[in-house]
Design a protein around this motif. Structure first.
Motif, short mmCIF file in Angstrom:
data_model
loop_
_atom_site.label_atom_id
_atom_site.label_comp_id
_atom_site.label_asym_id
_atom_site.label_seq_id
_atom_site.Cartn_x
_atom_site.Cartn_y
_atom_site.Cartn_z
N GLY A 58 -0.37 -15.44 -19.40
CA GLY A 58 0.45 -15.11 -18.40
C GLY A 58 1.97 -15.59 -18.17
O GLY A 58 3.00 -15.23 -17.80
N ALA A 59 1.88 -17.06 -18.46
CA ALA A 59 3.04 -17.97 -18.52
C ALA A 59 4.04 -17.48 -19.64
O ALA A 59 5.27 -17.36 -19.32
CB ALA A 59 2.75 -19.30 -18.65
N THR A 60 3.31 -17.17 -20.80
CA THR A 60 4.24 -16.87 -22.05
C THR A 60 4.83 -15.37 -21.65
O THR A 60 6.01 -15.13 -22.11
CB THR A 60 3.43 -16.89 -23.24
OG1 THR A 60 2.74 -18.11 -23.35
CG2 THR A 60 4.19 -16.21 -24.41
N ALA A 61 4.12 -14.45 -20.95
CA ALA A 61 4.57 -12.96 -20.73
C ALA A 61 5.70 -13.11 -19.86
O ALA A 61 6.61 -12.18 -19.62
CB ALA A 61 3.58 -12.28 -19.97
N ILE A 62 5.94 -14.20 -19.04
CA ILE A 62 7.09 -14.13 -18.04
C ILE A 62 8.29 -15.19 -18.56
O ILE A 62 9.17 -15.69 -17.94
CB ILE A 62 6.87 -14.38 -16.65
CG1 ILE A 62 6.10 -16.06 -16.58
CG2 ILE A 62 5.67 -13.55 -16.08
CD1 ILE A 62 5.76 -16.46 -15.01
#
Length: 147
Positions: A112-116
């Motif tokens: 999720g962090a990578t996606a944002i």
């Protein structure tokens, strides 16, 4: 998202749901074993699928490493409850499964962090710190009915 990515996501959601129920219910029952098979099966297939996903990079990365760790932990946790088990083996199984579940949470939050556009490491490390705290505070002996 590729079809592999979608299948991986579905399997991880199944593992998260089943894993949550596992830790909320009494261990050692027939239902616990059935849910355990579902949890392990979903994660095994999901971990293998990860090795076919390179959307974020062209080379293996942190999520591939986490999949390897997950595979090893699932094998160890399963071996601990095969055949005749002792309280020590059941407690070790519970610890390894707690960390395995925490790994799923950490990988999901890291993804999720990578996606944002954020680095995955801070949230992965924070999740493992929470799991370490839980592992230290949980009374596995009492939870397994031996305390």
């Amino acid at each position: 998202m590729t079809w592999l990515g979608l299948l991986h996501l579905i399997l991880v959601i199944v593992a998260l749901a089943v894993g949550t129920v596992q830790f909320l219910r009494r261990p050692g029952t027939r239902d616990h074993r059935r849910r355990g098979y579902l949890f392990v099966g979903a994660l095994l297939v999901s971990d293998v699928i990860v090795f076919g996903i390179y959307e974020d990079s062209q080379t293996p990365g942190i999520f591939h490493l986490l999949a390897i760790i997950s595979l090893v932990s699932l094998i160890v946790a399963t071996a601990l409850v095969r055949g005749r088990t002792t309280l020590g083996r059941r407690m070790a199984h519970a610890h390894v499964m707690l960390w395995s579940f925490g790994g799923v949470v950490a990988a999901g939050l890291g993804q999720g962090a990578t996606a944002i556009g954020q680095a995955p490491w801070p949230v992965i490390l924070a999740t493992f710190a929470v799991i370490a705290g839980l592992a230290l505070r949980m009374d596995f002996r009492a939870r397994l009915g031996a305390g």
